[in-house]
Design a protein around this motif. Structure first.
Motif, PDB file in Angstrom:
ATOM      1  N   LEU A  38     -20.002 -23.208  20.255  1.00 25.33           N
ATOM      2  CA  LEU A  38     -18.991 -23.493  19.231  1.00 25.33           C
ATOM      3  C   LEU A  38     -19.706 -23.937  17.954  1.00 25.33           C
ATOM      4  CD1 LEU A  38     -16.461 -25.416  21.532  1.00 25.33           C
ATOM      5  CD2 LEU A  38     -16.612 -22.956  21.082  1.00 25.33           C
ATOM      6  N   SER A  39     -20.398 -22.992  17.361  1.00 22.26           N
ATOM      7  CA  SER A  39     -21.271 -23.287  16.221  1.00 22.26           C
ATOM      8  C   SER A  39     -20.497 -23.737  14.988  1.00 22.26           C
ATOM      9  CB  SER A  39     -22.156 -22.083  15.907  1.00 22.26           C
ATOM     10  OG  SER A  39     -21.421 -20.884  15.951  1.00 22.26           O
ATOM     11  N   GLY A  40     -19.316 -23.208  14.784  1.00 23.98           N
ATOM     12  CA  GLY A  40     -18.502 -23.648  13.649  1.00 23.98           C
ATOM     13  C   GLY A  40     -18.156 -25.128  13.754  1.00 23.98           C
ATOM     14  N   LYS A  41     -17.759 -25.560  14.951  1.00 29.32           N
ATOM     15  CA  LYS A  41     -17.459 -26.987  15.178  1.00 29.32           C
ATOM     16  C   LYS A  41     -18.710 -27.835  15.018  1.00 29.32           C
ATOM     17  CE  LYS A  41     -13.438 -26.698  18.176  1.00 29.32           C
ATOM     18  NZ  LYS A  41     -12.842 -27.051  19.466  1.00 29.32           N
ATOM     19  N   MET A  42     -19.829 -27.318  15.522  1.00 30.05           N
ATOM     20  CA  MET A  42     -21.081 -28.060  15.396  1.00 30.05           C
ATOM     21  C   MET A  42     -21.419 -28.297  13.925  1.00 30.05           C
ATOM     22  SD  MET A  42     -23.643 -26.506  18.285  1.00 30.05           S
ATOM     23  CE  MET A  42     -25.021 -27.498  17.698  1.00 30.05           C
ATOM     24  N   GLN A  43     -21.296 -27.239  13.133  1.00 32.80           N
ATOM     25  CA  GLN A  43     -21.620 -27.377  11.711  1.00 32.80           C
ATOM     26  C   GLN A  43     -20.710 -28.414  11.050  1.00 32.80           C
ATOM     27  OE1 GLN A  43     -20.692 -24.175   9.039  1.00 32.80           O
ATOM     28  NE2 GLN A  43     -22.336 -24.756   7.651  1.00 32.80           N
ATOM     29  N   LYS A  44     -19.425 -28.394  11.391  1.00 34.21           N
ATOM     30  CA  LYS A  44     -18.482 -29.361  10.819  1.00 34.21           C
ATOM     31  C   LYS A  44     -18.858 -30.793  11.183  1.00 34.21           C
ATOM     32  CE  LYS A  44     -14.686 -26.146  10.546  1.00 34.21           C
ATOM     33  NZ  LYS A  44     -13.725 -25.420  11.370  1.00 34.21           N
ATOM     34  N   GLU A  45     -19.553 -30.955  12.318  1.00 34.62           N
ATOM     35  CA  GLU A  45     -19.995 -32.285  12.737  1.00 34.62           C
ATOM     36  C   GLU A  45     -21.408 -32.613  12.247  1.00 34.62           C
ATOM     37  OE1 GLU A  45     -19.206 -33.598  16.693  1.00 34.62           O
ATOM     38  OE2 GLU A  45     -17.284 -32.527  16.775  1.00 34.62           O
ATOM     39  N   GLY A  46     -21.957 -31.762  11.372  1.00 27.30           N
ATOM     40  CA  GLY A  46     -23.227 -32.081  10.725  1.00 27.30           C
ATOM     41  C   GLY A  46     -24.475 -31.452  11.312  1.00 27.30           C
ATOM     42  N   TYR A  47     -24.351 -30.606  12.316  1.00 28.34           N
ATOM     43  CA  TYR A  47     -25.526 -29.946  12.887  1.00 28.34           C
ATOM     44  C   TYR A  47     -26.005 -28.841  11.954  1.00 28.34           C
ATOM     45  CZ  TYR A  47     -24.640 -32.407  17.254  1.00 28.34           C
ATOM     46  OH  TYR A  47     -24.463 -33.383  18.193  1.00 28.34           O
ATOM     47  N   ALA A  48     -27.301 -28.723  11.820  1.00 28.00           N
ATOM     48  CA  ALA A  48     -27.899 -27.725  10.933  1.00 28.00           C
ATOM     49  C   ALA A  48     -28.196 -26.440  11.700  1.00 28.00           C
ATOM     50  CB  ALA A  48     -29.194 -28.272  10.328  1.00 28.00           C
ATOM     51  N   PHE A  49     -27.995 -25.317  11.024  1.00 31.40           N
ATOM     52  CA  PHE A  49     -28.316 -23.998  11.580  1.00 31.40           C
ATOM     53  C   PHE A  49     -29.190 -23.246  10.592  1.00 31.40           C
ATOM     54  CE2 PHE A  49     -24.679 -25.183  14.012  1.00 31.40           C
ATOM     55  CZ  PHE A  49     -24.863 -24.591  15.249  1.00 31.40           C
ATOM     56  N   TYR A  50     -30.054 -22.411  11.144  1.00 32.26           N
ATOM     57  CA  TYR A  50     -30.969 -21.594  10.345  1.00 32.26           C
ATOM     58  C   TYR A  50     -30.929 -20.178  10.898  1.00 32.26           C
ATOM     59  CZ  TYR A  50     -32.604 -26.349   9.595  1.00 32.26           C
ATOM     60  OH  TYR A  50     -32.655 -27.688   9.337  1.00 32.26           O
ATOM     61  N   LEU A  51     -31.079 -19.203  10.017  1.00 35.75           N
ATOM     62  CA  LEU A  51     -31.133 -17.806  10.432  1.00 35.75           C
ATOM     63  C   LEU A  51     -32.521 -17.290  10.110  1.00 35.75           C
ATOM     64  CD1 LEU A  51     -29.618 -15.351  11.561  1.00 35.75           C
ATOM     65  CD2 LEU A  51     -28.897 -14.833   9.217  1.00 35.75           C
ATOM     66  N   SER A  52     -33.269 -16.908  11.157  1.00 36.38           N
ATOM     67  CA  SER A  52     -34.632 -16.417  10.946  1.00 36.38           C
ATOM     68  C   SER A  52     -34.588 -15.015  10.341  1.00 36.38           C
ATOM     69  CB  SER A  52     -35.407 -16.400  12.266  1.00 36.38           C
ATOM     70  OG  SER A  52     -34.912 -15.395  13.110  1.00 36.38           O
ATOM     71  N   LYS A  53     -35.736 -14.584   9.825  1.00 35.67           N
ATOM     72  CA  LYS A  53     -35.824 -13.262   9.204  1.00 35.67           C
ATOM     73  C   LYS A  53     -35.439 -12.138  10.145  1.00 35.67           C
ATOM     74  CE  LYS A  53     -39.085 -13.655   5.461  1.00 35.67           C
ATOM     75  NZ  LYS A  53     -40.211 -12.993   4.831  1.00 35.67           N
ATOM     76  N   ASN A  54     -35.618 -12.348  11.444  1.00 34.78           N
ATOM     77  CA  ASN A  54     -35.303 -11.286  12.396  1.00 34.78           C
ATOM     78  C   ASN A  54     -33.937 -11.464  13.056  1.00 34.78           C
ATOM     79  OD1 ASN A  54     -36.188 -13.480  13.892  1.00 34.78           O
ATOM     80  ND2 ASN A  54     -37.264 -12.257  15.399  1.00 34.78           N
ATOM     81  N   GLY A  55     -33.071 -12.281  12.461  1.00 35.68           N
ATOM     82  CA  GLY A  55     -31.687 -12.366  12.901  1.00 35.68           C
ATOM     83  C   GLY A  55     -31.393 -13.307  14.052  1.00 35.68           C
ATOM     84  N   VAL A  56     -32.352 -14.133  14.435  1.00 43.43           N
ATOM     85  CA  VAL A  56     -32.125 -15.116  15.493  1.00 43.43           C
ATOM     86  C   VAL A  56     -31.625 -16.406  14.842  1.00 43.43           C
ATOM     87  CG1 VAL A  56     -33.214 -16.480  17.329  1.00 43.43           C
ATOM     88  CG2 VAL A  56     -33.889 -14.101  16.975  1.00 43.43           C
ATOM     89  N   TRP A  57     -30.538 -16.941  15.385  1.00 45.44           N
ATOM     90  CA  TRP A  57     -30.008 -18.218  14.892  1.00 45.44           C
ATOM     91  C   TRP A  57     -30.756 -19.351  15.579  1.00 45.44           C
ATOM     92  CZ3 TRP A  57     -26.744 -19.129  10.958  1.00 45.44           C
ATOM     93  CH2 TRP A  57     -26.073 -18.021  10.425  1.00 45.44           C
ATOM     94  N   LEU A  58     -31.062 -20.398  14.825  1.00 40.53           N
ATOM     95  CA  LEU A  58     -31.832 -21.524  15.331  1.00 40.53           C
ATOM     96  C   LEU A  58     -31.118 -22.830  15.019  1.00 40.53           C
ATOM     97  CD1 LEU A  58     -35.221 -20.308  13.815  1.00 40.53           C
ATOM     98  CD2 LEU A  58     -34.472 -19.987  16.164  1.00 40.53           C
ATOM     99  N   THR A  59     -31.199 -23.773  15.936  1.00 47.25           N
ATOM    100  CA  THR A  59     -30.705 -25.128  15.723  1.00 47.25           C
ATOM    101  C   THR A  59     -31.534 -26.060  16.595  1.00 47.25           C
ATOM    102  OG1 THR A  59     -28.700 -26.507  15.555  1.00 47.25           O
ATOM    103  CG2 THR A  59     -28.882 -25.072  17.498  1.00 47.25           C
ATOM    104  N   GLU A  60     -31.539 -27.342  16.282  1.00 48.61           N
ATOM    105  CA  GLU A  60     -32.408 -28.268  17.009  1.00 48.61           C
ATOM    106  C   GLU A  60     -31.953 -28.539  18.428  1.00 48.61           C
ATOM    107  OE1 GLU A  60     -33.196 -31.701  14.584  1.00 48.61           O
ATOM    108  OE2 GLU A  60     -34.205 -30.496  13.065  1.00 48.61           O
ATOM    109  N   ARG A  61     -30.647 -28.544  18.666  1.00 49.16           N
ATOM    110  CA  ARG A  61     -30.111 -28.733  20.020  1.00 49.16           C
ATOM    111  C   ARG A  61     -28.623 -28.404  20.001  1.00 49.16           C
ATOM    112  NH1 ARG A  61     -27.508 -33.771  20.960  1.00 49.16           N
ATOM    113  NH2 ARG A  61     -27.991 -33.607  23.158  1.00 49.16           N
ATOM    114  N   VAL A  62     -28.070 -28.156  21.189  1.00 49.68           N
ATOM    115  CA  VAL A  62     -26.638 -27.903  21.323  1.00 49.68           C
ATOM    116  C   VAL A  62     -26.120 -28.802  22.439  1.00 49.68           C
ATOM    117  CG1 VAL A  62     -24.829 -26.210  21.815  1.00 49.68           C
ATOM    118  CG2 VAL A  62     -26.910 -25.481  20.606  1.00 49.68           C
ATOM    119  N   PRO A  63     -25.404 -29.870  22.101  1.00 43.40           N
ATOM    120  CA  PRO A  63     -24.829 -30.724  23.135  1.00 43.40           C
ATOM    121  C   PRO A  63     -23.857 -29.932  24.021  1.00 43.40           C
ATOM    122  CG  PRO A  63     -24.803 -31.838  21.017  1.00 43.40           C
ATOM    123  CD  PRO A  63     -25.183 -30.402  20.755  1.00 43.40           C
TER     124      PRO A  63
END
Length: 178
Positions: A145-170
């Motif tokens: 539920l990445s949209g909810k995570m972002q709303k709660e302040g979690y950071a997301f990154y998109l690498s050059k090759n299309g992989v989404w990255l984040t520090e952790r997912v509770p």
């Protein structure tokens, strides 16, 4: 000469163990191409043409050259601390993570943690996640539920090759796909 095994060796060097061929990466993960070629050539046939072929034909687009091809780096997936210049990016509402069934219990309990990597790797579609999970056994796919995570302040990154990255997912942000 086996291009697949050489590609795997390149991945090991640029993401995890540059010391295996006695080179170092700068703080942004860049390796000097000349040093890299010389280091790999000590153990197997290797030259610039082969390096370019590996980069161009890699289905996951794992690597990038700088503009004049004097430096190369892995785009993501490092277990060593490097800053590849990822910019914080708003994710789609949902992302997916594929794993093997043997790891699913721990994920249900603890969520997703990067383990030996710097980030948790997420896919933008469930089929890609399933394919990732298949590499390690019977696949299990979790919807994030990445949209909810972002709303709660979690950071997301998109690498050059299309992989989404984040520090952790509770765990509270995970739903197991059926």
């Amino acid at each position: 000469m086996d291009i697949v095994s050489t590609g795997k060796f390149l991945s090991l060097i640029l993401r995890h163990k540059p010391e295996a061929i006695h080179i170092s990466l700068d703080s942004h993960g860049w390796a000097d191409v000349g040093e890299l070629i010389a280091g790999i050539a000590k153990t197997r046939e290797f030259n610039m043409g082969l390096l370019e072929e590996i980069v161009q034909t890699d289905g996951k687009q794992r690597y990038s050259f700088n503009e004049d091809k004097t430096k190369i780096r892995a785009n993501q997936g490092h277990s060593i601390p490097v800053d590849v210049g990822l910019e914080r990016t708003g994710p789609p509402e949902f992302l997916w993570h594929g794993t093997a069934e043997k790891y699913a219990g721990a994920i249900r309990q603890d969520g997703l943690i990067p383990k030996s990597r710097l980030y948790v790797h997420l896919s933008s579609d469930p089929q890609t996640a399933k394919n990732v999970g298949k590499r390690h056994g019977k696949p299990v796919v979790f919807r994030v539920l990445s949209g909810k995570m972002q709303k709660e302040g979690y950071a997301f990154y998109l690498s050059k090759n299309g992989v989404w990255l984040t520090e952790r997912v509770p765990a509270k942000f995970l739903e197991e796909e059926g």
